[in-house]
Design an enzyme around this catalytic site. Structure first.
Site, PDB file in Angstrom:
ATOM      1  N   SER A 209      38.705 117.861  78.985  1.00 34.73           N
ATOM      2  CA  SER A 209      39.769 118.237  79.903  1.00 34.73           C
ATOM      3  C   SER A 209      40.491 119.428  79.325  1.00 34.73           C
ATOM      4  CB  SER A 209      40.450 117.169  79.527  1.00 34.73           C
ATOM      5  OG  SER A 209      40.851 116.454  80.176  1.00 34.73           O
ATOM      6  N   ASP A 465      34.216 112.911  87.733  1.00 40.87           N
ATOM      7  CA  ASP A 465      35.743 112.524  87.433  1.00 40.87           C
ATOM      8  C   ASP A 465      37.133 113.303  88.651  1.00 40.87           C
ATOM      9  OD1 ASP A 465      38.235 114.110  86.174  1.00 40.87           O
ATOM     10  OD2 ASP A 465      36.928 115.071  85.235  1.00 40.87           O
ATOM     11  N   HIS A 502      36.239 111.019  83.984  1.00 40.24           N
ATOM     12  CA  HIS A 502      36.194 112.122  82.985  1.00 40.24           C
ATOM     13  C   HIS A 502      36.345 112.389  81.686  1.00 40.24           C
ATOM     14  CE1 HIS A 502      39.248 115.204  82.696  1.00 40.24           C
ATOM     15  NE2 HIS A 502      40.505 114.769  81.883  1.00 40.24           N
TER      16      HIS A 502
END
Length: 578
Positions: A209, A465, A502
């Site tokens: 991320s 995601d 994610h």
């Protein structure tokens, strides 16, 4: 909520290296100096560096691993905390780069830089990437983590948006984007030399991320720092992804707004789709695309060839013929999905961020909590609670302060003008000589210096995601490939994870050891042609295994294979191969 974007422990992707390649024979294991000798030490090349604490830990220490979990007992090590670049910002707040290092007594002469997450502001636990409860520290790696130059405890002015208030200081923005990375890296290398009497034989970065963005920033701005970089679900276009979050909020809020309403209570956003509605949408995606990889198994392995017209036909087949019922989707819901998955654009049709692929993870909690929020245990959409203040205060110039509440974020997103407001991410202003895009994006396809250094990079990314589109990552890799004459795979490989949300979760085989694959590539020259992955206990198929394939290859069953619940029954082939 910042931790939701972190992936700092990389727990979902099972990422610590189980394989221990041989340490170079020319470098004997040094005996570390006393941990206490670092406290108050001077003579650093950076005169602002100050070691605040230095503590020896016997084997057995257990620390927070994030998401309510704890690490397995850690080995004997020296833990230090330090600070550097203390200053008063242009906004009157006090800033500094804080970091933590853990230096194992039994060092394997390897170093890992642990990436951050969200809007950062937390120092991190510095145990390194984890797999099956183990840590890089437990395997002998020295590890650093840092807060990116601001603190959620002290740089949280409520009049300027709380923990995003650092967006009112130009240097704090630069530190968040990249500048703190090199400063803390240099400090870590100096500390390793002081403590162990030598440099690491190999250095690695691991993050997901925002941590993935940091890995990209290292490769592009400081390409000589690492031998290997694991940049998972990279937020390398953070400002543009935040525009997409506003686009989604407007799109889905339109389903539950009544005529004349300028805003809605944020809790109502979650009512745009029930869990049953999303399950119907997932069934449509599977009906349209599941078998495109050669096997109908609940995974859209060939998601890149899952076309919108095919999905829309399957969605329309589940459309209500009259009033909305639990067994069907309203026409407006189908239109909203098509609009959101198509990605944001202005009134002239110019794309403002990438589209999103149709994948089977859109009914998962990890997708829902970002886009819509939860209803049963009320949780506001992360798009509004974190994405909106980041867009307004950190990614736009001049910065704008929102009240530090999820409702204020949603109100801002509903007022966002896609013709006028996106220009702010590229703008400068008095006191802000660089745009947010210049400081924070890390999407350059020029990795020539990283390649010349001999660096290797792995980029795992979930196809479902909900915040950083894998379509953007694939477009970036394709640009890198063209720039390198079709030979990008010799030093950087993207590994899509069908169904994964994610950094982790979703109906996916999201348990895999990408860090070990990276170490083998760097130290043994074994480029990963596939990475074995397993489905976790919360998936529809606990224990299922699949190979993750480097893009553009996909996993297809081997003709005649019988046990298609096992990775051995699959091979990585071209997407169009039979």
């Amino acid at each position: 909520m910042a931790a939701m974007l972190a992936g700092t422990a990389l727990t979902g992707m099972a990422l610590a290296g189980r394989v221990q390649p041989e340490t170079p024979a020319a470098a004997a294991m040094p005996a570390p100096r006393a941990c206490a000798a670092l406290l108050g030490a001077s003579g650093w090349s950076d005169p602002t560096l100050h070691i605040q604490t230095a503590e020896d830990h016997a084997a057995g220490l257990v620390v927070d691993a994030g998401f309510g979990a704890k690490t397995a007992p850690l080995p004997a090590h020296c833990e230090i905390s330090g600070v550097m670049h203390e200053r008063t910002g242009q906004d009157g707040q006090r800033y500094a780069i804080h970091f933590r290092m853990r230096l194992p007594d039994a060092w394997n002469r390897r170093f890992v830089y642990q990436g951050g997450g969200g809007t950062n502001g937390e120092v991190g636990n510095a145990v390194g990437p984890a797999t099956g409860g183990a840590t890089a520290l437990a395997e002998g790696y020295a590890v650093i983590s840092q807060d990116s130059g601001h603190s959620n405890a002290t740089n949280a002015d409520p009049a300027r948006g709380g923990v995003v208030s650092f967006g009112f200081d130009a240097q704090a923005r630069a530190d968040y984007g990249h500048a703190s990375l090199k400063a803390s890296y240099d400090a870590a290398r100096a500390i390793l030399r002081r403590h162990y009497g030598g440099d690491p034989a190999r250095s690695y970065f691991a993050g997901c991320s925002k941590g993935g963005q940091e890995g990209m920033a290292f490769a592009q701005r400081y390409p000589d720092a690492f031998d290997g970089i694991l940049a998972a679900a990279p937020g390398f276009a953070l400002p543009k992804a935040a525009i997409a979050e506003a686009w989604d909020t407007q799109t889905y809020a339109a389903l539950v707004r009544t005529p004349g309403e300028t805003s809605i209570p944020i809790s109502r956003l979650a009512q745009a789709f029930s869990d049953g509605d999303l399950s119907l949408a997932r069934a449509a995606v599977l009906a349209a695309c599941d078998a495109k990889d050669g096997l109908a198994d609940g995974l859209v392995g060939n998601f890149a060839q899952c076309r919108t017209p095919d999905v829309l036909r399957a969605l329309r087949a589940r459309q209500c013929s009259g009033a909305k019922q639990a067994s069907c989707l309203a026409p407006a819901q189908i239109d909203a999905l098509a609009k959101a998955f198509g990605g944001p654009h202005d009134s002239r049709g110019k794309p403002l961020y990438a589209s999103y692929p149709w994948d089977a993870g859109l009914a998962d909690t990890g997708w829902r909590i970002w886009k819509l929020g939860l209803t049963t245990s009320p949780v506001p959409a992360i798009n509004a609670s974190m994405g909106a203040p980041a867009l307004a205060t950190i990614f736009s110039t001049p910065p704008r302060a929102l009240a530090p509440t999820p409702q204020a974020g949603l109100d801002y997103q509903l007022r966002y003008d896609f013709d006028r407001d996106p220009a702010a991410i590229f703008a400068t202003a008095p006191g802000f000589p660089r745009s947010a895009w210049e400081d924070i994006s890390a999407r350059s396809s020029d990795l020539s210096r990283f390649r010349a250094h001999g660096g290797r990079m792995l980029v795992p990314h979930g196809a479902s995601d909900p915040v950083f589109s894998i379509n953007d990552t694939i477009a970036w890799w394709s640009d890198v490939d063209r720039r390198n004459g079709g030979r990008a795979a010799s030093f950087v490989r993207v590994f899509p994870v069908p169904g994964m949300a994610h950094c982790q979760g979703g109906p996916a085989t999201d348990q895999f050891d990408a860090f070990a694959a990276l170490v083998r590539w760097v130290e043994q020259g074994a480029a990963p042609d596939r990475i074995e992955a397993a489905a976790g206990p919360m998936t529809p198929w606990p224990g299922r295994t699949r190979p993750l394939c480097p893009y553009p290859l996909v996993a297809r069953p081997i003709p005649g294979a019988t046990d298609t619940e096992k990775a051995a029954a699959f091979r990585c082939v071209a997407a169009t191969a039979g």
